[in-house]
Design an enzyme around this catalytic site. Structure first.
Site, mmCIF file in Angstrom:
data_model
loop_
_atom_site.group_PDB
_atom_site.id
_atom_site.type_symbol
_atom_site.label_atom_id
_atom_site.label_comp_id
_atom_site.label_asym_id
_atom_site.label_seq_id
_atom_site.Cartn_x
_atom_site.Cartn_y
_atom_site.Cartn_z
ATOM 1 N N ASP A 134 -8.954 -0.515 7.152
ATOM 2 C CA ASP A 134 -7.888 -0.047 8.045
ATOM 3 C C ASP A 134 -7.624 -1.020 9.197
ATOM 4 O O ASP A 134 -7.260 -0.619 10.301
ATOM 5 C CB ASP A 134 -8.207 1.355 8.606
ATOM 6 C CG ASP A 134 -8.501 2.345 7.503
ATOM 7 O OD1 ASP A 134 -7.853 2.241 6.443
ATOM 8 O OD2 ASP A 134 -9.367 3.210 7.690
ATOM 9 N N GLN A 186 -10.106 -1.993 1.338
ATOM 10 C CA GLN A 186 -11.291 -1.766 2.172
ATOM 11 C C GLN A 186 -11.538 -2.983 3.082
ATOM 12 O O GLN A 186 -10.606 -3.703 3.383
ATOM 13 C CB GLN A 186 -12.523 -1.452 1.306
ATOM 14 C CG GLN A 186 -12.484 -0.084 0.646
ATOM 15 C CD GLN A 186 -11.662 -0.037 -0.627
ATOM 16 O OE1 GLN A 186 -11.883 -0.819 -1.534
ATOM 17 N NE2 GLN A 186 -10.713 0.875 -0.726
ATOM 18 N N GLY A 196 -5.746 3.068 1.723
ATOM 19 C CA GLY A 196 -4.478 3.572 2.251
ATOM 20 C C GLY A 196 -3.893 2.446 3.079
ATOM 21 O O GLY A 196 -4.444 2.081 4.107
ATOM 22 N N HIS A 197 -2.846 1.837 2.592
ATOM 23 C CA HIS A 197 -2.248 0.673 3.255
ATOM 24 C C HIS A 197 -0.856 1.050 3.748
ATOM 25 O O HIS A 197 -0.017 1.502 2.970
ATOM 26 C CB HIS A 197 -2.186 -0.521 2.296
ATOM 27 C CG HIS A 197 -3.544 -0.995 1.868
ATOM 28 N ND1 HIS A 197 -3.736 -2.037 1.015
ATOM 29 C CD2 HIS A 197 -4.796 -0.560 2.202
ATOM 30 C CE1 HIS A 197 -5.040 -2.228 0.838
ATOM 31 N NE2 HIS A 197 -5.693 -1.323 1.535
ATOM 32 N N LYS A 232 -4.288 -4.443 6.933
ATOM 33 C CA LYS A 232 -4.050 -5.357 5.802
ATOM 34 C C LYS A 232 -2.659 -5.155 5.222
ATOM 35 O O LYS A 232 -1.945 -6.119 4.944
ATOM 36 C CB LYS A 232 -5.090 -5.121 4.691
ATOM 37 C CG LYS A 232 -6.521 -5.407 5.118
ATOM 38 C CD LYS A 232 -7.518 -5.056 4.036
ATOM 39 C CE LYS A 232 -7.596 -3.583 3.713
ATOM 40 N NZ LYS A 232 -8.139 -2.736 4.788
HETATM 41 P P1 GDP Z 1 -5.077 -1.118 6.023
HETATM 42 O O1 GDP Z 1 -5.881 -0.136 5.234
HETATM 43 O O2 GDP Z 1 -5.896 -2.283 6.479
HETATM 44 O O3 GDP Z 1 -3.821 -1.546 5.327
HETATM 45 O O4 GDP Z 1 -4.653 -0.355 7.360
HETATM 46 P P2 GDP Z 1 -4.050 1.140 7.457
HETATM 47 O O5 GDP Z 1 -2.632 1.081 7.087
HETATM 48 O O6 GDP Z 1 -4.936 2.121 6.801
HETATM 49 O O7 GDP Z 1 -4.258 1.401 9.016
HETATM 50 C C1 GDP Z 1 -3.668 0.620 9.994
HETATM 51 C C2 GDP Z 1 -2.746 1.510 10.827
HETATM 52 O O8 GDP Z 1 -2.329 0.806 11.966
HETATM 53 C C3 GDP Z 1 -1.466 1.892 10.113
HETATM 54 O O9 GDP Z 1 -1.041 3.133 10.570
HETATM 55 C C4 GDP Z 1 -0.478 0.795 10.542
HETATM 56 O O10 GDP Z 1 0.875 1.205 10.485
HETATM 57 C C5 GDP Z 1 -0.909 0.600 11.953
HETATM 58 N N1 GDP Z 1 -0.744 -0.743 12.517
HETATM 59 C C6 GDP Z 1 -0.895 -1.968 11.937
HETATM 60 N N2 GDP Z 1 -0.790 -2.946 12.860
HETATM 61 C C7 GDP Z 1 -0.557 -2.315 14.043
HETATM 62 C C8 GDP Z 1 -0.405 -2.764 15.395
HETATM 63 O O11 GDP Z 1 -0.461 -3.956 15.691
HETATM 64 N N3 GDP Z 1 -0.214 -1.808 16.345
HETATM 65 C C9 GDP Z 1 -0.165 -0.471 16.068
HETATM 66 N N4 GDP Z 1 0.024 0.366 17.063
HETATM 67 N N5 GDP Z 1 -0.322 -0.012 14.820
HETATM 68 C C10 GDP Z 1 -0.537 -0.928 13.832
HETATM 69 P P1 IMO Z 2 -8.459 0.610 3.182
HETATM 70 O O1 IMO Z 2 -8.097 -0.271 1.998
HETATM 71 C C1 IMO Z 2 -11.564 2.755 5.396
HETATM 72 C C2 IMO Z 2 -14.995 4.185 3.048
HETATM 73 C C3 IMO Z 2 -15.201 5.683 2.940
HETATM 74 C C4 IMO Z 2 -16.715 5.734 2.774
HETATM 75 C C5 IMO Z 2 -17.018 4.516 1.928
HETATM 76 C C6 IMO Z 2 -17.141 4.788 0.435
HETATM 77 O O2 IMO Z 2 -7.377 1.542 3.565
HETATM 78 O O3 IMO Z 2 -8.982 -0.216 4.297
HETATM 79 P P2 IMO Z 2 -15.396 5.425 -1.479
HETATM 80 O O4 IMO Z 2 -14.437 6.558 -1.601
HETATM 81 O O5 IMO Z 2 -14.782 4.074 -1.555
HETATM 82 O O6 IMO Z 2 -16.552 5.566 -2.438
HETATM 83 O O7 IMO Z 2 -16.035 5.585 -0.001
HETATM 84 O O8 IMO Z 2 -15.930 3.619 2.151
HETATM 85 N N1 IMO Z 2 -13.648 3.687 2.642
HETATM 86 C C7 IMO Z 2 -12.715 3.268 3.485
HETATM 87 N N2 IMO Z 2 -12.664 3.274 4.829
HETATM 88 N N3 IMO Z 2 -10.528 2.239 4.697
HETATM 89 C C8 IMO Z 2 -10.567 2.197 3.336
HETATM 90 O O9 IMO Z 2 -9.642 1.556 2.607
HETATM 91 C C9 IMO Z 2 -11.672 2.778 2.677
HETATM 92 N N4 IMO Z 2 -12.013 2.939 1.378
HETATM 93 C C10 IMO Z 2 -13.217 3.481 1.377
HETATM 94 O O10 IMO Z 2 -14.773 6.355 4.093
HETATM 95 O O11 IMO Z 2 -17.387 5.567 4.001
HETATM 96 MG MG MG Z 3 -6.275 1.909 5.223
#
Ligand code: GDP
Ligand code: IMO
Ligand code: MG
Length: 433
Positions: free
Chosen positions: A14, A222, A41-42, A17
């Site tokens: 998170d 991840q 979750g991207h 990416k």
């Molecule tokens: P990922 O799993 O690495 O793709 O990241 P996620 O999408 O799960 O979580 C990142 C969250 O931060 C999402 O809700 C994005 O829309 C948000 N986000 C990304 N870059 C920024 C930023 O620079 N500022 C803010 N406020 N939100 C951001």
């Molecule tokens: P993105 O791609 C954050 C964490 C889970 C748990 C551990 C193992 O959005 O960054 P799993 O279901 O993979 O067997 O869970 O990894 N986890 C993540 N945490 N972002 C993710 O994906 C994750 N995918 C798995 O919370 O601790």
């Molecule tokens: Mg994510």
């Protein structure tokens, strides 16, 4: 010139990416997911639309060629829903799905939950999407692959054997689980029919694309600390969520991976269990959580938050061979003063040379901090305006914080992010696709 660039999360996932895969995809031909499944979750925010992808590569909003490579585990229902959602947005689907990616079944999800319960203090707090059990079956060599899924005459006998043993196993814990084989088989046969048009040998496709000089963007799911071999075991996931997983997860040889971009969040977040040395439990944590909207994309769980941990990020830089970094969510630290940065750990009065990797050791470590002045709260419009003006318009205290990260990590910063929108991005050094 770089033809293959990878985007890797350097923390616990998170990091943002999705946002940066979308951003760099503007100059790419093909975007490839090579590990994980719908535990990811991207999020991408572009042209007023918020996309949340679990399986689809983040090149989908730009209608790029998208590849789900062999290193992934695929829940067909989730993938079909994402395809449908994109179609409803009138997006063209240019998907290639690896015939050797593994398939997640309902019994994998159930076993995920049951295994977690028996792990006690060592449970990772999984997403319960069946990720671990599906990779376990892959390693045990009785997993079912996409090729099997789209060929029902091959699927049926394989699934019959696997289903029998899984049912017996589940019934030890839960005698009431009585799902019928035919129900699962018929459901999955239909998924196979729907997914068949997308299925190819993606290793061959990608290597040909490399030979043709195509720009290939590799998207990790991840984060490095969640990686199976070099992460915070056993509190991570079941795939190599780092650059080391690229070759095995795609079939692209290591010598053809040109550049690694590491995504670093301005603070740390964590979903799931396991020690997190820089974790905050006070009102600062609540403020960061609210300002960064730190709630899991997949499960909706409130994410744990804390100060940036450059000590474990350094380990990730070593493991991944990171060339450039991107710093995200800087705006989410607005109004917080002071801001702390962990630069090392102390254990029994001694400063450690390297991040200690063993969870039992990390439990006993104390972070060493540097302190920085924060920056003022701003409106979304103000952040957007700063992004338009560029690096010089950033608050002075933020620039000091950014440069301190760069000095500590000894890696150049390519971009910084001050908002979720594609436009809220500041390029410092072009990564030169
Ligand atoms: P990922 O799993 O690495 O793709 O990241 P996620 O999408 O799960 O979580 C990142 C969250 O931060 C999402 O809700 C994005 O829309 C948000 N986000 C990304 N870059 C920024 C930023 O620079 N500022 C803010 N406020 N939100 C951001
Ligand atoms: P993105 O791609 C954050 C964490 C889970 C748990 C551990 C193992 O959005 O960054 P799993 O279901 O993979 O067997 O869970 O990894 N986890 C993540 N945490 N972002 C993710 O994906 C994750 N995918 C798995 O919370 O601790
Ligand atoms: Mg994510």
């Amino acid at each position: 010139m770089n033809n293959t660039i990878a985007v890797i999360g350097l923390s616990w996932g998170d990091e943002g990416k999705g946002k940066f895969v979308d951003y760099i995809a503007q100059k790419s031909d093909i975007v490839v997911r090579y590990n994980g499944g719908n535990n990811a979750g991207h999020t991408i925010v572009a042209n007023g639309i918020k996309y949340k992808f679990k399986l689809m590569p983040s090149g989908a909003p730009l209608e790029k060629e998208c590849v789900i490579a062999n290193g992934c585990v695929v829940d067909p229902k989730v993938l079909l829903e994402e395809i449908e959602n994109l179609k409803n947005l009138n997006k063209q689907i240019n998907l290639k799905l690896s015939s050797t990616a593994h398939v997640i079944f309902p019994f994998h999800r159930i076993l995920d939950g049951l295994e977690e319960k028996t792990k006690g203090n060592y449970a990772a707090g999984t997403t319960k999407r069946g990720i671990g059990p599906t990779y376990s079956d892959k390693a045990a060599r009785w997993g079912i692959r996409i090729f099997d899924l789209v060929n029902p005459e091959i699927l049926k006998p394989k699934l019959e054997k696997l289903f029998k043993i899984k049912k017996e196993l589940i019934n030890i814990y839960d005698p009431s689980w009585n799902v019928n084989f035919e129900t699962i088989y018929e459901e999955y046969k239909k998924y196979g029919e729907q997914l068949k048009p997308y299925v190819i040998d993606t290793a061959f496709y990608l290597n040909k694309a490399v030979d043709d000089g195509k720009h290939i963007l590799l998207e990790a799911a991840q984060g490095s600390l969640l990686g199976l071999d070099h992460g915070f075991y056993p509190f991570g996931t079941s795939s190599n969520a780092n650059a080391l997983g690229i070759s095995s997860g795609t079939g692209i040889p290591p010598k053809n991976i040109d550049k690694i971009v590491g995504i670093v969040k301005a603070y740390t977040s964590r979903v799931g269990e396991g020690k997190f040395p820089t974790e905050l439990f006070d009102e600062t944590a609540d403020k960061i959580r609210e300002q960064g909207h730190e709630y899991g994309t997949v499960t909706g769980r409130p994410r744990r938050v804390g100060w940036i941990d450059l000590f474990n990020i350094k380990y990730g830089i070593m493991i991944n061979g990171v060339d450039k970094i991107v710093i995200t969510l800087l705006d989410a630290l607005e109004g917080i003063n002071p801001i702390k940065m962990c630069t090392g750990y102390e254990l029994e009065g001694k400063t450690l040379e390297s991040w200690p990797i063993q969870s039992e050791t990390i439990e006993n470590c104390e972070p060493i901090y540097k302190s920085f002045d924060g920056w003022e709260k701003k409106t979304r419009e103000e952040w957007l305006d700063i992004a338009k003006k560029g690096y010089d318009a950033l608050p002075e205290t933020m620039k000091i914080y950014i440069r301190a990260i760069e000095d500590e990590l000894k890696i150049n910063i390519a971009m910084v992010s001050i908002g979720p929108d594609r436009r809220e991005t500041i390029v410092i050094e072009d990564i030169n696709f």
